[in-house]
Design an enzyme around this catalytic site. Structure first.
Site, mmCIF file in Angstrom:
data_model
loop_
_atom_site.group_PDB
_atom_site.id
_atom_site.type_symbol
_atom_site.label_atom_id
_atom_site.label_comp_id
_atom_site.label_asym_id
_atom_site.label_seq_id
_atom_site.Cartn_x
_atom_site.Cartn_y
_atom_site.Cartn_z
ATOM 1 N N THR A 161 -32.700 -20.510 31.232
ATOM 2 C CA THR A 161 -33.701 -20.097 30.391
ATOM 3 C C THR A 161 -34.305 -18.804 30.960
ATOM 4 O OG1 THR A 161 -35.574 -21.130 32.284
ATOM 5 C CG2 THR A 161 -34.719 -22.630 30.430
ATOM 6 N N TYR A 207 -43.411 -26.080 44.575
ATOM 7 C CA TYR A 207 -42.660 -26.447 43.552
ATOM 8 C C TYR A 207 -42.441 -27.884 43.558
ATOM 9 C CZ TYR A 207 -39.784 -26.312 39.468
ATOM 10 O OH TYR A 207 -39.311 -26.830 38.155
HETATM 11 P P1 NAD Z 1 -39.937 -20.729 31.108
HETATM 12 O O1 NAD Z 1 -40.332 -20.670 32.527
HETATM 13 O O2 NAD Z 1 -38.824 -19.712 30.783
HETATM 14 O O3 NAD Z 1 -41.160 -20.553 30.153
HETATM 15 C C1 NAD Z 1 -42.413 -21.104 30.459
HETATM 16 C C2 NAD Z 1 -43.324 -20.782 29.413
HETATM 17 O O4 NAD Z 1 -44.460 -21.296 29.794
HETATM 18 C C3 NAD Z 1 -43.376 -19.449 28.727
HETATM 19 O O5 NAD Z 1 -43.361 -19.445 27.344
HETATM 20 C C4 NAD Z 1 -44.827 -19.164 29.226
HETATM 21 O O6 NAD Z 1 -45.689 -18.187 28.114
HETATM 22 C C5 NAD Z 1 -45.624 -20.592 29.271
HETATM 23 N N1 NAD Z 1 -46.716 -20.444 30.071
HETATM 24 C C6 NAD Z 1 -46.885 -19.964 31.377
HETATM 25 N N2 NAD Z 1 -48.135 -19.945 31.721
HETATM 26 C C7 NAD Z 1 -48.877 -20.777 30.731
HETATM 27 C C8 NAD Z 1 -50.104 -21.489 30.610
HETATM 28 N N3 NAD Z 1 -51.140 -21.173 31.634
HETATM 29 N N4 NAD Z 1 -50.450 -22.014 29.339
HETATM 30 C C9 NAD Z 1 -49.528 -22.343 28.561
HETATM 31 N N5 NAD Z 1 -48.299 -21.911 28.787
HETATM 32 C C10 NAD Z 1 -47.965 -21.119 29.827
HETATM 33 O O7 NAD Z 1 -39.416 -22.334 30.628
HETATM 34 P P2 NAD Z 1 -38.421 -23.227 31.477
HETATM 35 O O8 NAD Z 1 -37.586 -22.452 32.484
HETATM 36 O O9 NAD Z 1 -37.618 -23.880 30.337
HETATM 37 O O10 NAD Z 1 -39.563 -24.262 32.234
HETATM 38 C C11 NAD Z 1 -40.124 -25.163 31.438
HETATM 39 C C12 NAD Z 1 -40.473 -26.201 32.313
HETATM 40 O O11 NAD Z 1 -39.241 -26.937 32.691
HETATM 41 C C13 NAD Z 1 -41.345 -25.929 33.539
HETATM 42 O O12 NAD Z 1 -42.364 -27.051 33.699
HETATM 43 C C14 NAD Z 1 -40.564 -25.831 34.619
HETATM 44 O O13 NAD Z 1 -40.583 -26.189 35.938
HETATM 45 C C15 NAD Z 1 -39.438 -27.046 34.291
HETATM 46 N N6 NAD Z 1 -38.041 -26.947 34.658
HETATM 47 C C16 NAD Z 1 -37.189 -25.942 34.468
HETATM 48 C C17 NAD Z 1 -36.051 -25.918 35.200
HETATM 49 C C18 NAD Z 1 -35.281 -24.567 34.983
HETATM 50 O O14 NAD Z 1 -34.178 -24.548 35.674
HETATM 51 N N7 NAD Z 1 -35.440 -23.733 34.009
HETATM 52 C C19 NAD Z 1 -35.533 -26.923 35.738
HETATM 53 C C20 NAD Z 1 -36.217 -28.118 36.087
HETATM 54 C C21 NAD Z 1 -37.801 -28.183 35.569
#
Ligand code: NAD
Length: 248
Positions: A184, A149
């Site tokens: 999330t 990651y």
């Molecule tokens: P999440 O992980 O809860 O949801 C991810 C979404 O991505 C889902 O709706 C899923 O259906 C979709 N998805 C998965 N595979 C896919 C594909 N192949 N094509 C299209 N869509 C697809 O969402 P989140 O936690 O808000 O994370 C979103 C982004 O933010 C990610 O890039 C994550 O790495 C980043 N992020 C999250 C956090 C956190 O703590 N939640 C922190 C830093 C960065």
């Protein structure tokens, strides 16, 4: 009252839940016409019912042909928000080549695909804001059991700066957002997957932020609204940390 994104169009990946979903709603409430894409059609249907100004399409960001077709269908968006990404939990010794390849395909190559597909029309239009989802877990901070990651999100920051350098004279900006731990649905899944005492696991995620809580998806969406708006016209090539002090 007109919104900060009035008259703009936005294309978002992974908008079915979490930060992508919150951003789709925030963009729409600021007046943008939003195309919210995700691999999960049910989640998109629920989102479309919730807000006017949002249309949805099922899109797997790992499918190059589908990404190209989506770009051909939608022309030049003013805003491209690459939000898709996932967490592989583990050290380098836990990370198989398949785990590594999937992480890079979904977290980084997906952005290569969408930017390559949408950028020509954005440059021809002479305007646009690309926003890439990174993380504070990247080149900004090492965290245990996040090897794939952290490497992918560092690559997102490098990609962002390189694209910004190539597009700055063409009217297209490219920035990244680097959140700390955000509450999330997938964080809930990660907490459950760790096993043992859920409350204890959750406290450990909260403790990563010196402010003493998790971030909300809406707080990250607010940063995306700023970067998408004309208020950020002088801003490109940067990674914006929004992390409750996690990187301190
Ligand atoms: P999440 O992980 O809860 O949801 C991810 C979404 O991505 C889902 O709706 C899923 O259906 C979709 N998805 C998965 N595979 C896919 C594909 N192949 N094509 C299209 N869509 C697809 O969402 P989140 O936690 O808000 O994370 C979103 C982004 O933010 C990610 O890039 C994550 O790495 C980043 N992020 C999250 C956090 C956190 O703590 N939640 C922190 C830093 C960065």
């Amino acid at each position: 009252m007109t919104g900060r994104l009035q008259g703009k169009t936005a294309f978002i990946t992974a908008a079915g839940q979490g930060i992508g979903r919150a951003t789709a709603l925030a963009f729409a409430s600021e007046g943008a016409r939003v195309v919210a894409s995700d691999i999960n059609g049910q989640a998109l249907a629920a989102l479309e019912r919730e807000a006017r100004g949002i249309s949805t399409m099922r899109l797997d960001v790992r499918d190059s042909a589908a990404v190209s077709a989506a770009a051909a269908a939608h022309g030049a968006p003013d805003i491209l928000f690459n939000c898709a990404g996932f967490v592989h939990q583990g050290t380098i010794l836990d990370c198989s080549e398949d785990n590594w390849d999937l992480s890079f395909d979904l977290n980084v190559k997906s952005m290569y695909r969408t930017i390559r597909a949408f950028l020509p029309a954005m440059m021809a239009a002479g305007r646009g804001s690309i926003i890439n989802m990174a993380s504070v877990v990247s080149s900004l901070k090492g965290v245990p059991s996040r090897v794939a990651y952290g490497a992918t999100k560092a690559a997102v920051i490098g990609l962002t700066k390189a694209v910004a350098a190539d597009t700055v004279a063409k009217g297209v900006r490219c920035n990244a957002i680097a959140p700390g731990t955000v509450d999330t649905p997938s964080l809930g899944e990660r907490i459950r997957a760790l096993g043992g005492d859920e409350a204890h696991n959750r406290s450990a995620f909260i403790a990563r932020q010196p402010v003493g809580r998790l971030g909300t998806a809406e707080e990250i969406a607010a940063m995306a609204v700023y970067l998408a708006s004309d208020e950020a016209a002088f801003v490109t090539g940067q990674a914006f940390i929004i992390d409750g002090g996690m990187a301190l």
